[in-house]
Design a protein around this motif. Structure first.
Motif, short mmCIF file in Angstrom:
data_model
loop_
_atom_site.label_atom_id
_atom_site.label_comp_id
_atom_site.label_asym_id
_atom_site.label_seq_id
_atom_site.Cartn_x
_atom_site.Cartn_y
_atom_site.Cartn_z
N ARG A 32 8.38 -3.45 3.81
CA ARG A 32 7.05 -3.76 4.35
C ARG A 32 5.97 -3.63 3.28
NH1 ARG A 32 6.87 -1.00 10.43
NH2 ARG A 32 8.46 -2.38 11.37
N ALA A 33 6.12 -2.65 2.40
CA ALA A 33 5.13 -2.48 1.33
C ALA A 33 5.13 -3.67 0.39
CB ALA A 33 5.42 -1.19 0.57
N LEU A 36 3.23 -6.82 1.62
CA LEU A 36 1.78 -6.79 1.81
C LEU A 36 1.13 -8.02 1.19
CD1 LEU A 36 1.13 -3.00 1.06
CD2 LEU A 36 0.81 -4.15 3.27
N PRO A 37 -0.11 -8.34 1.57
CA PRO A 37 -0.79 -9.52 0.99
C PRO A 37 -0.76 -9.53 -0.53
CG PRO A 37 -2.05 -8.66 2.83
CD PRO A 37 -0.93 -7.68 2.60
N ILE A 40 -3.19 -7.34 -2.60
CA ILE A 40 -2.93 -5.90 -2.61
C ILE A 40 -1.81 -5.57 -3.58
CG2 ILE A 40 -2.13 -3.96 -1.22
CD1 ILE A 40 -3.50 -5.19 1.18
N VAL A 41 -0.75 -6.38 -3.54
CA VAL A 41 0.37 -6.16 -4.46
C VAL A 41 -0.09 -6.33 -5.91
CG1 VAL A 41 2.64 -6.98 -5.19
CG2 VAL A 41 2.07 -6.89 -2.75
N VAL A 179 4.83 -0.13 -3.48
CA VAL A 179 4.29 -1.47 -3.26
C VAL A 179 4.85 -2.48 -4.26
CG1 VAL A 179 2.17 -2.86 -3.22
CG2 VAL A 179 2.17 -0.56 -2.24
#
Length: 225
Positions: A32-33, A36-37, A40-41, A179
């Motif tokens: 899920r991390a 992320l959009p 954000i990554v 992430v």
């Protein structure tokens, strides 16, 4: 039982419990991390390498340490006091960061946990004992997290009034490792707590010698100034 030894046992137990609690969720949280959009990554990718041991010792981290030591030295009165403060602070940071680095690399070698990039092939809990010399089997514990854990925890021990900010800084860098897909959450937790352990144990050793720290009424190390 000595204070450093009993404290190390409690921190070790806390680390084991936290890592064990995260293990069942490692795969899900990691996937899920990484999903992320993109923005954000990308942001996490830009800041994640602030958490390397090389950055702490040879990069901007060393500049921060030197600046802090200089500010402490400037507030000392005599030349003798300035000299003692400078080398004891330098030694404290060296012992804290150096011991964390040694322990984390030894643990990586022993456990040989596959990184998240191998999740599809091996899942989240694959261990290949003593295969940690290969990068893809160096997931546990997180070296970046141990580095920032020791760095920020050392400052949190020396400047306790800003402790929450330092610990949040370490946690921020630790989260980036999940992430960007380099580590699982339990790897990060183990690395951060290992760095914290190194800072606390070094403070106990220094307090026993009345260097930089003293024991408070409960036996914990507190900065002398």
């Amino acid at each position: 039982m000595s204070r450093p030894f009993s404290s190390s046992l409690w921190l070790l137990l806390a680390t084991m419990l936290l890592v064990a609690a995260l293990l069942p969720f490692d795969g899900t949280l990691s996937q899920r991390a990484q999903a992320l959009p993109e923005g954000i990554v990308a942001f996490n990718t830009r800041i994640t390498d602030f958490g390397t041991f090389a950055w702490m010792i040879y990069g901007s981290g060393s500049i921060v340490i030197i600046a802090y030591i200089a500010s402490r030295v400037a507030s000392s009165d005599s030349f003798s006091s300035k000299s003692k403060t400078a080398w004891r602070l330098a030694l404290y940071f060296l012992v804290t960061i150096g011991s964390a680095s040694t322990l984390v690399h030894l643990a990586k070698l022993i456990f040989g946990r596959a990184r998240p990039e191998l999740f599809a092939d091996y899942g989240a809990h694959s261990l290949t004992w003593f295969a940690g010399h290969e990068w893809v089997y160096q997931s546990f514990p997180s070296g970046h997290s141990a580095a920032v854990g020791s760095f920020f925890s050392a400052f949190s021990m020396l400047v306790p009034r800003l402790r929450i900010l330092f610990l949040l800084g370490a946690l921020t860098i630790g989260v980036t490792r999940v992430v960007v897909g380099a580590h699982y959450p339990s790897d990060v937790a183990a690395g951060l707590l290992l760095g914290l352990w190194a800072a606390i144990m070094a403070a106990f050793v220094f307090a026993a010698r009345n260097w930089l720290f003293r024991h408070d009424e409960k036996g914990w190390p507190r900065p002398k100034s």
